[in-house]
Design an enzyme around this catalytic site. Structure first.
Site, PDB file in Angstrom:
ATOM      1  N   CYS A 163       0.817  -1.223   0.000  1.00 19.36           N
ATOM      2  CA  CYS A 163       0.000   0.000   0.000  1.00 19.36           C
ATOM      3  C   CYS A 163       0.850   1.273   0.000  1.00 19.36           C
ATOM      4  CB  CYS A 163      -0.958  -0.001   1.187  1.00 19.36           C
ATOM      5  SG  CYS A 163      -2.115  -1.372   1.158  1.00 19.36           S
TER       6      CYS A 163
ATOM      7  N   HIS B 244      -2.878   7.484   3.149  1.00 18.27           N
ATOM      8  CA  HIS B 244      -3.394   6.229   2.599  1.00 18.27           C
ATOM      9  C   HIS B 244      -4.739   5.929   3.261  1.00 18.27           C
ATOM     10  CE1 HIS B 244      -3.916   2.176   1.394  1.00 18.27           C
ATOM     11  NE2 HIS B 244      -3.535   1.628   2.523  1.00 18.27           N
TER      12      HIS B 244
ATOM     13  N   ASN C 162     -10.186   0.606   0.770  1.00 16.95           N
ATOM     14  CA  ASN C 162      -8.728   0.647   0.659  1.00 16.95           C
ATOM     15  C   ASN C 162      -8.335   0.136  -0.722  1.00 16.95           C
ATOM     16  OD1 ASN C 162      -5.980   0.104   0.765  1.00 16.95           O
ATOM     17  ND2 ASN C 162      -6.027  -0.811   2.808  1.00 16.95           N
TER      18      ASN C 162
HETATM   19  N1  COA Z   1     -18.416  -7.805  10.204  1.00 17.00           N
HETATM   20  C1  COA Z   1     -18.825  -8.062  11.450  1.00 17.00           C
HETATM   21  N2  COA Z   1     -18.012  -8.465  12.418  1.00 17.00           N
HETATM   22  C2  COA Z   1     -16.714  -8.597  12.121  1.00 17.00           C
HETATM   23  C3  COA Z   1     -16.210  -8.342  10.826  1.00 17.00           C
HETATM   24  C4  COA Z   1     -17.121  -7.948   9.850  1.00 17.00           C
HETATM   25  N3  COA Z   1     -16.738  -7.675   8.584  1.00 17.00           N
HETATM   26  N4  COA Z   1     -14.888  -8.561  10.838  1.00 17.00           N
HETATM   27  C5  COA Z   1     -14.558  -8.935  12.081  1.00 17.00           C
HETATM   28  N5  COA Z   1     -15.655  -8.967  12.846  1.00 17.00           N
HETATM   29  C6  COA Z   1     -15.777  -9.316  14.264  1.00 17.00           C
HETATM   30  C7  COA Z   1     -14.621 -10.160  14.745  1.00 17.00           C
HETATM   31  O1  COA Z   1     -14.821 -11.519  14.436  1.00 17.00           O
HETATM   32  C8  COA Z   1     -14.637  -9.890  16.229  1.00 17.00           C
HETATM   33  O2  COA Z   1     -15.640 -10.675  16.813  1.00 17.00           O
HETATM   34  P1  COA Z   1     -15.401 -11.367  18.235  1.00 17.00           P
HETATM   35  O3  COA Z   1     -15.202 -10.220  19.194  1.00 17.00           O
HETATM   36  O4  COA Z   1     -16.663 -12.138  18.458  1.00 17.00           O
HETATM   37  O5  COA Z   1     -14.181 -12.203  18.064  1.00 17.00           O
HETATM   38  C9  COA Z   1     -15.102  -8.435  16.323  1.00 17.00           C
HETATM   39  O6  COA Z   1     -15.735  -8.146  15.058  1.00 17.00           O
HETATM   40  C10 COA Z   1     -13.978  -7.475  16.548  1.00 17.00           C
HETATM   41  O7  COA Z   1     -12.966  -7.770  15.623  1.00 17.00           O
HETATM   42  P2  COA Z   1     -11.636  -6.972  15.620  1.00 17.00           P
HETATM   43  O8  COA Z   1     -10.683  -7.596  14.641  1.00 17.00           O
HETATM   44  O9  COA Z   1     -11.183  -6.765  17.039  1.00 17.00           O
HETATM   45  O10 COA Z   1     -12.131  -5.582  15.052  1.00 17.00           O
HETATM   46  P3  COA Z   1     -11.328  -4.246  14.903  1.00 17.00           P
HETATM   47  O11 COA Z   1     -12.010  -3.174  15.644  1.00 17.00           O
HETATM   48  O12 COA Z   1      -9.853  -4.432  15.130  1.00 17.00           O
HETATM   49  O13 COA Z   1     -11.526  -3.937  13.358  1.00 17.00           O
HETATM   50  C11 COA Z   1     -10.343  -4.054  11.276  1.00 17.00           C
HETATM   51  C12 COA Z   1     -11.029  -4.825  12.384  1.00 17.00           C
HETATM   52  C13 COA Z   1      -9.815  -5.033  10.246  1.00 17.00           C
HETATM   53  C14 COA Z   1     -11.360  -3.145  10.635  1.00 17.00           C
HETATM   54  C15 COA Z   1      -9.208  -3.206  11.887  1.00 17.00           C
HETATM   55  O14 COA Z   1      -8.412  -4.010  12.740  1.00 17.00           O
HETATM   56  C16 COA Z   1      -8.333  -2.591  10.844  1.00 17.00           C
HETATM   57  O15 COA Z   1      -8.752  -1.759  10.068  1.00 17.00           O
HETATM   58  N6  COA Z   1      -7.018  -2.938  10.821  1.00 17.00           N
HETATM   59  C17 COA Z   1      -6.105  -2.400   9.880  1.00 17.00           C
HETATM   60  C18 COA Z   1      -6.255  -3.108   8.579  1.00 17.00           C
HETATM   61  C19 COA Z   1      -5.552  -2.404   7.463  1.00 17.00           C
HETATM   62  O16 COA Z   1      -5.469  -1.227   7.438  1.00 17.00           O
HETATM   63  N7  COA Z   1      -5.069  -3.196   6.497  1.00 17.00           N
HETATM   64  C20 COA Z   1      -4.479  -2.726   5.326  1.00 17.00           C
HETATM   65  C21 COA Z   1      -3.124  -2.190   5.557  1.00 17.00           C
HETATM   66  S1  COA Z   1      -2.569  -1.320   4.170  1.00 17.00           S
END
Ligand code: COA
Length: 307
Positions: free
Chosen positions: A114, A236, A266
């Site tokens: 990215c 980004h 993204n």
């Molecule tokens: N819809 C509903 N629930 C979801 C879900 C979705 N699409 N994806 C995950 N969950 C659930 C998980 O299973 C978890 O459930 P649990 O508590 O029962 O285990 C809960 O939501 C929380 O998940 P978590 O991973 O802690 O959420 P988060 O607040 O960290 O958000 C992301 C997840 C991926 C949105 C976040 O971590 C993120 O944006 N990370 C950076 C990713 C990124 O930028 N990547 C590209 C880099 S260039």
């Protein structure tokens, strides 16, 4: 060495097919509310027929047409991508061919995930600085839908397709630009593409919040500027909450950051040049801007330049 260039054109292309959060609710266990509140994304684009080189070529053509730029000036084409339709010919070679540039110019791809566009701009402007070349077309292009696992709700909601392009020319009269690109390799499979994208979202999130803040502070310091000298930060577009967190820790209002994540999700290496093309199309000029990216690797990068 100072990197002195002027931005002469920018453009973008996004496929017409829109995938809304409601569309995703129909195929995985998720909700519009979860996606919006956790990421800021409302919809993203999905390529239908177009492959990565098509997206890149259409973005380049948009820049060329919008700014009536003479194709014959272009000496270098660099495409940042992780989703080329093939390994060789490079996507940049294909773009050169599709644009009809028959002169034997240099065209090649880079992979910095990215952060790819910021790396590519650094490479292009460094090459221009040698004065062996006058003009560079720098593109970020991604067809991420082709590497998404649509059964994995942790990843498939985040990403979209699109491309952005920037044309820069070496110019001794331009104010110097500043780059700070780097990598902090993490080999624990925190973010990989081996066929499809797999990611530990929480760890990526923690890395991102920290590195975006540090990159902004460091590049501003390297430029001998203050944060108040920057007209707008174009980050980004990975997660709105990452930027909200950085805005809070740097005591900068959210208005200081240009955002369009709600429309495209993204788009990896394409996110900054799409944002920049839209920003310039809105009429912004004579501004000092800061772009900042991060991604798989981990890679990270920031640049200050003038539009
Ligand atoms: N819809 C509903 N629930 C979801 C879900 C979705 N699409 N994806 C995950 N969950 C659930 C998980 O299973 C978890 O459930 P649990 O508590 O029962 O285990 C809960 O939501 C929380 O998940 P978590 O991973 O802690 O959420 P988060 O607040 O960290 O958000 C992301 C997840 C991926 C949105 C976040 O971590 C993120 O944006 N990370 C950076 C990713 C990124 O930028 N990547 C590209 C880099 S260039």
């Amino acid at each position: 060495m100072n990197q002195q260039f002027k931005v002469v054109a920018s453009g973008k292309y996004v496929p017409s097919d829109i995938v809304t959060n409601q569309d995703l609710e129909k195929i995985i266990d998720t909700s519009d509310e979860w996606i919006r509140t956790r990421t800021g994304i409302k919809e993203r684009r999905k390529a239908n027929e177009e492959v990565c080189s098509d997206l890149a070529t259409f973005a380049a053509k948009d820049a060329i047409d919008r700014y009536q730029y003479d194709l014959n000036n272009i000496d270098i084409i660099i495409v940042a991508t992780i989703t080329g339709e093939q390994q060789t010919p490079s996507i940049a070679n294909v773009v050169q061919g599709k644009l009809g540039i028959t002169r034997p110019i240099m065209s090649f791809d880079i992979n910095a995930a990215c952060t790819g566009f910021v790396y590519a701009l650094d490479i292009a402007s460094s090459l221009l600085q040698t004065k062996r070349f006058k003009s560079a077309l720098v593109i970020g292009s991604e067809r991420l839908s082709s590497i998404l696992d649509y059964t994995d709700r942790n990843t498939c909601i985040l990403f979209g397709d699109g491309a952005g392009a920037l044309i820069i020319e070496q110019d001794d009269q331009a104010r110097p630009s500043y780059f700070l690109n780097g990598a902090k390799p993490d080999l624990t499979d925190v973010l990989t593409v081996r066929g499809t994208i797999a990611m530990d979202g929480k760890r990526v999130y923690q890395f991102a919040v920290d590195i975006v803040e540090k990159s902004i502070i460091n590049v501003v310091e390297q430029a001998g500027l203050k944060l108040t000298d920057i007209d707008r930060i174009l980050p980004h577009q990975a997660n709105e909450r990452i930027i909200q967190s950085v805005s809070k820790s740097l005591s900068l209002p959210m208005e200081k950051f240009a955002m369009n994540i709600e429309n495209y999700g993204n788009t990896s290496a394409a996110s900054i040049p799409i944002l920049l093309a839209e920003y310039m199309a809105d009429g912004h000029q004579n501004e000092t801007i800061l772009v900042v990216g991060f991604g798989g690797g981990f890679t990270f990068g920031a640049a200050i330049f003038y539009i």
